[in-house]
Every structure is written in C-alpha cells, then in structure tokens.
Design a protein around this motif. Structure first.
Motif, PDB file in Angstrom:
ATOM      1  N   THR A   4      23.681  44.596  41.248  1.00 26.82           N
ATOM      2  CA  THR A   4      24.646  43.788  41.992  1.00 26.82           C
ATOM      3  C   THR A   4      24.976  42.510  41.238  1.00 26.82           C
ATOM      4  OG1 THR A   4      22.881  42.757  43.285  1.00 26.82           O
ATOM      5  CG2 THR A   4      23.959  44.680  44.248  1.00 26.82           C
ATOM      6  N   ASP A   5      23.981  41.941  40.556  1.00 28.42           N
ATOM      7  CA  ASP A   5      24.227  40.754  39.743  1.00 28.42           C
ATOM      8  C   ASP A   5      25.149  41.091  38.581  1.00 28.42           C
ATOM      9  OD1 ASP A   5      22.656  39.203  41.379  1.00 28.42           O
ATOM     10  OD2 ASP A   5      20.864  39.398  40.114  1.00 28.42           O
ATOM     11  N   ASP A   6      24.919  42.235  37.965  1.00 28.07           N
ATOM     12  CA  ASP A   6      25.765  42.665  36.851  1.00 28.07           C
ATOM     13  C   ASP A   6      27.196  42.906  37.325  1.00 28.07           C
ATOM     14  OD1 ASP A   6      23.627  42.509  35.130  1.00 28.07           O
ATOM     15  OD2 ASP A   6      23.170  44.668  35.210  1.00 28.07           O
ATOM     16  N   ALA A   7      27.341  43.505  38.487  1.00 28.43           N
ATOM     17  CA  ALA A   7      28.673  43.776  39.027  1.00 28.43           C
ATOM     18  C   ALA A   7      29.388  42.469  39.345  1.00 28.43           C
ATOM     19  CB  ALA A   7      28.571  44.642  40.273  1.00 28.43           C
ATOM     20  N   ALA A   8      28.663  41.522  39.918  1.00 23.89           N
ATOM     21  CA  ALA A   8      29.270  40.229  40.249  1.00 23.89           C
ATOM     22  C   ALA A   8      29.666  39.476  38.985  1.00 23.89           C
ATOM     23  CB  ALA A   8      28.308  39.393  41.083  1.00 23.89           C
ATOM     24  N   GLN A   9      28.826  39.553  37.975  1.00 24.15           N
ATOM     25  CA  GLN A   9      29.117  38.869  36.723  1.00 24.15           C
ATOM     26  C   GLN A   9      30.304  39.527  36.021  1.00 24.15           C
ATOM     27  OE1 GLN A   9      25.877  38.727  33.953  1.00 24.15           O
ATOM     28  NE2 GLN A   9      26.798  37.067  32.789  1.00 24.15           N
ATOM     29  N   ALA A  10      30.365  40.844  36.060  1.00 25.95           N
ATOM     30  CA  ALA A  10      31.490  41.557  35.454  1.00 25.95           C
ATOM     31  C   ALA A  10      32.789  41.211  36.177  1.00 25.95           C
ATOM     32  CB  ALA A  10      31.239  43.054  35.491  1.00 25.95           C
ATOM     33  N   SER A  11      32.712  41.109  37.495  1.00 21.60           N
ATOM     34  CA  SER A  11      33.892  40.744  38.277  1.00 21.60           C
ATOM     35  C   SER A  11      34.353  39.330  37.926  1.00 21.60           C
ATOM     36  CB  SER A  11      33.579  40.844  39.764  1.00 21.60           C
ATOM     37  OG  SER A  11      34.677  40.412  40.521  1.00 21.60           O
ATOM     38  N   ALA A  12      33.396  38.420  37.772  1.00 24.42           N
ATOM     39  CA  ALA A  12      33.734  37.044  37.416  1.00 24.42           C
ATOM     40  C   ALA A  12      34.358  36.985  36.022  1.00 24.42           C
ATOM     41  CB  ALA A  12      32.490  36.166  37.479  1.00 24.42           C
ATOM     42  N   GLU A  13      33.824  37.750  35.087  1.00 26.35           N
ATOM     43  CA  GLU A  13      34.382  37.774  33.731  1.00 26.35           C
ATOM     44  C   GLU A  13      35.793  38.360  33.727  1.00 26.35           C
ATOM     45  OE1 GLU A  13      33.198  36.460  30.915  1.00 26.35           O
ATOM     46  OE2 GLU A  13      31.574  35.643  32.133  1.00 26.35           O
ATOM     47  N   GLU A  14      35.995  39.391  34.538  1.00 22.38           N
ATOM     48  CA  GLU A  14      37.332  40.000  34.647  1.00 22.38           C
ATOM     49  C   GLU A  14      38.331  38.995  35.201  1.00 22.38           C
ATOM     50  OE1 GLU A  14      40.288  42.964  34.475  1.00 22.38           O
ATOM     51  OE2 GLU A  14      38.298  42.856  33.578  1.00 22.38           O
ATOM     52  N   THR A  15      37.932  38.234  36.208  1.00 25.97           N
ATOM     53  CA  THR A  15      38.804  37.213  36.801  1.00 25.97           C
ATOM     54  C   THR A  15      39.129  36.131  35.780  1.00 25.97           C
ATOM     55  OG1 THR A  15      37.812  37.626  38.961  1.00 25.97           O
ATOM     56  CG2 THR A  15      39.040  35.587  38.699  1.00 25.97           C
ATOM     57  N   LYS A  16      38.138  35.694  35.037  1.00 25.11           N
ATOM     58  CA  LYS A  16      38.367  34.684  33.999  1.00 25.11           C
ATOM     59  C   LYS A  16      39.330  35.193  32.947  1.00 25.11           C
ATOM     60  CE  LYS A  16      33.928  32.290  34.303  1.00 25.11           C
ATOM     61  NZ  LYS A  16      32.684  31.965  33.588  1.00 25.11           N
ATOM     62  N   ARG A  17      39.172  36.452  32.565  1.00 18.31           N
ATOM     63  CA  ARG A  17      40.052  37.047  31.550  1.00 18.31           C
ATOM     64  C   ARG A  17      41.493  37.073  32.054  1.00 18.31           C
ATOM     65  NH1 ARG A  17      42.453  41.639  30.696  1.00 18.31           N
ATOM     66  NH2 ARG A  17      41.492  42.651  32.476  1.00 18.31           N
ATOM     67  N   LYS A  18      41.673  37.459  33.313  1.00 13.68           N
ATOM     68  CA  LYS A  18      43.025  37.512  33.876  1.00 13.68           C
ATOM     69  C   LYS A  18      43.658  36.128  33.913  1.00 13.68           C
ATOM     70  CE  LYS A  18      42.501  41.612  36.739  1.00 13.68           C
ATOM     71  NZ  LYS A  18      42.517  42.132  38.120  1.00 13.68           N
ATOM     72  N   PHE A  19      42.886  35.127  34.287  1.00 14.54           N
ATOM     73  CA  PHE A  19      43.419  33.762  34.323  1.00 14.54           C
ATOM     74  C   PHE A  19      43.779  33.272  32.926  1.00 14.54           C
ATOM     75  CE2 PHE A  19      41.742  33.341  38.645  1.00 14.54           C
ATOM     76  CZ  PHE A  19      42.781  32.649  39.238  1.00 14.54           C
ATOM     77  N   ARG A  20      42.958  33.591  31.929  1.00 16.56           N
ATOM     78  CA  ARG A  20      43.268  33.201  30.549  1.00 16.56           C
ATOM     79  C   ARG A  20      44.558  33.859  30.077  1.00 16.56           C
ATOM     80  NH1 ARG A  20      38.070  34.891  28.933  1.00 16.56           N
ATOM     81  NH2 ARG A  20      36.623  33.395  29.734  1.00 16.56           N
ATOM     82  N   GLU A  21      44.725  35.142  30.392  1.00 19.49           N
ATOM     83  CA  GLU A  21      45.952  35.844  29.994  1.00 19.49           C
ATOM     84  C   GLU A  21      47.180  35.233  30.675  1.00 19.49           C
ATOM     85  OE1 GLU A  21      45.267  39.918  30.929  1.00 19.49           O
ATOM     86  OE2 GLU A  21      43.899  40.227  29.234  1.00 19.49           O
ATOM     87  N   ALA A  22      47.045  34.917  31.946  1.00 21.10           N
ATOM     88  CA  ALA A  22      48.161  34.302  32.666  1.00 21.10           C
ATOM     89  C   ALA A  22      48.503  32.938  32.074  1.00 21.10           C
ATOM     90  CB  ALA A  22      47.819  34.168  34.147  1.00 21.10           C
ATOM     91  N   LEU A  23      47.493  32.181  31.706  1.00 27.01           N
ATOM     92  CA  LEU A  23      47.728  30.875  31.101  1.00 27.01           C
ATOM     93  C   LEU A  23      48.426  31.015  29.751  1.00 27.01           C
ATOM     94  CD1 LEU A  23      47.343  27.822  31.247  1.00 27.01           C
ATOM     95  CD2 LEU A  23      45.099  28.139  30.208  1.00 27.01           C
ATOM     96  N   GLU A  24      48.031  32.002  28.972  1.00 27.84           N
ATOM     97  CA  GLU A  24      48.686  32.230  27.683  1.00 27.84           C
ATOM     98  C   GLU A  24      50.153  32.612  27.870  1.00 27.84           C
ATOM     99  OE1 GLU A  24      47.679  31.648  24.577  1.00 27.84           O
ATOM    100  OE2 GLU A  24      45.927  30.748  25.528  1.00 27.84           O
ATOM    101  N   ARG A  25      50.441  33.449  28.869  1.00 30.81           N
ATOM    102  CA  ARG A  25      51.840  33.817  29.136  1.00 30.81           C
ATOM    103  C   ARG A  25      52.636  32.590  29.542  1.00 30.81           C
ATOM    104  NH1 ARG A  25      49.399  38.272  31.770  1.00 30.81           N
ATOM    105  NH2 ARG A  25      49.722  37.248  33.778  1.00 30.81           N
ATOM    106  N   LYS A  26      52.038  31.720  30.350  1.00 30.96           N
ATOM    107  CA  LYS A  26      52.712  30.496  30.777  1.00 30.96           C
ATOM    108  C   LYS A  26      52.999  29.588  29.597  1.00 30.96           C
ATOM    109  CE  LYS A  26      52.158  26.684  34.019  1.00 30.96           C
ATOM    110  NZ  LYS A  26      51.274  26.058  35.000  1.00 30.96           N
ATOM    111  N   LYS A  27      52.040  29.473  28.703  1.00 32.90           N
ATOM    112  CA  LYS A  27      52.238  28.639  27.514  1.00 32.90           C
ATOM    113  C   LYS A  27      53.333  29.196  26.625  1.00 32.90           C
ATOM    114  CE  LYS A  27      47.596  26.683  27.150  1.00 32.90           C
ATOM    115  NZ  LYS A  27      46.355  26.674  26.358  1.00 32.90           N
TER     116      LYS A  27
END
Length: 62
Positions: A4-27
């Motif tokens: 469950t910790d691994d799943a939560a951490q993977a979910s958090a990393e996925e969310t961070k990745r999506k936000f980084r991609e969105a920020l790059e598109r905005k830039k």
C-alpha cells in the motif's frame, strides 16, 4: 503494508509527473509570442471627441 505504501508513492510520483508535464506545456505556450505586442487587438484608435457635444441649458420662464 509495504504494497500500500508503494502504491501510494507510485500514485504521488505519477501526480508529480503530470504536474511537471502540464507546467512544461504552459511554459512552451508562454514562450510562443508576446500577444500584446503584435497589435491585433480590436481597438484601432483611441477615443476622441464626440461628434456633437450635448449642451444643457436652463429652462427659462414658465
């Protein structure tokens, strides 16, 4: 518990990745051009004097 910790951490990393991609598109969009400098707005000239200025006069007599 670690699964469950691994799943939560993977979910958090996925969310961070999506936000980084969105920020790059905005830039990338922001670097595309300076829209306010290319003079393509709908206003072509500043407001000048009205064609016929109204006159207000007092009512006399009566």
């Amino acid at each position: 518990m670690s699964s469950t910790d691994d799943a939560a951490q993977a979910s958090a990393e996925e969310t961070k990745r999506k936000f980084r991609e969105a920020l790059e598109r905005k830039k990338q969009r922001a670097q595309g051009g300076e829209d306010h400098l290319d003079s393509t707005g709908s206003v072509r000239q500043t407001q000048g004097k009205a064609p016929s200025q109204r006159q207000f006069r007092r009512k006399s007599g009566g």
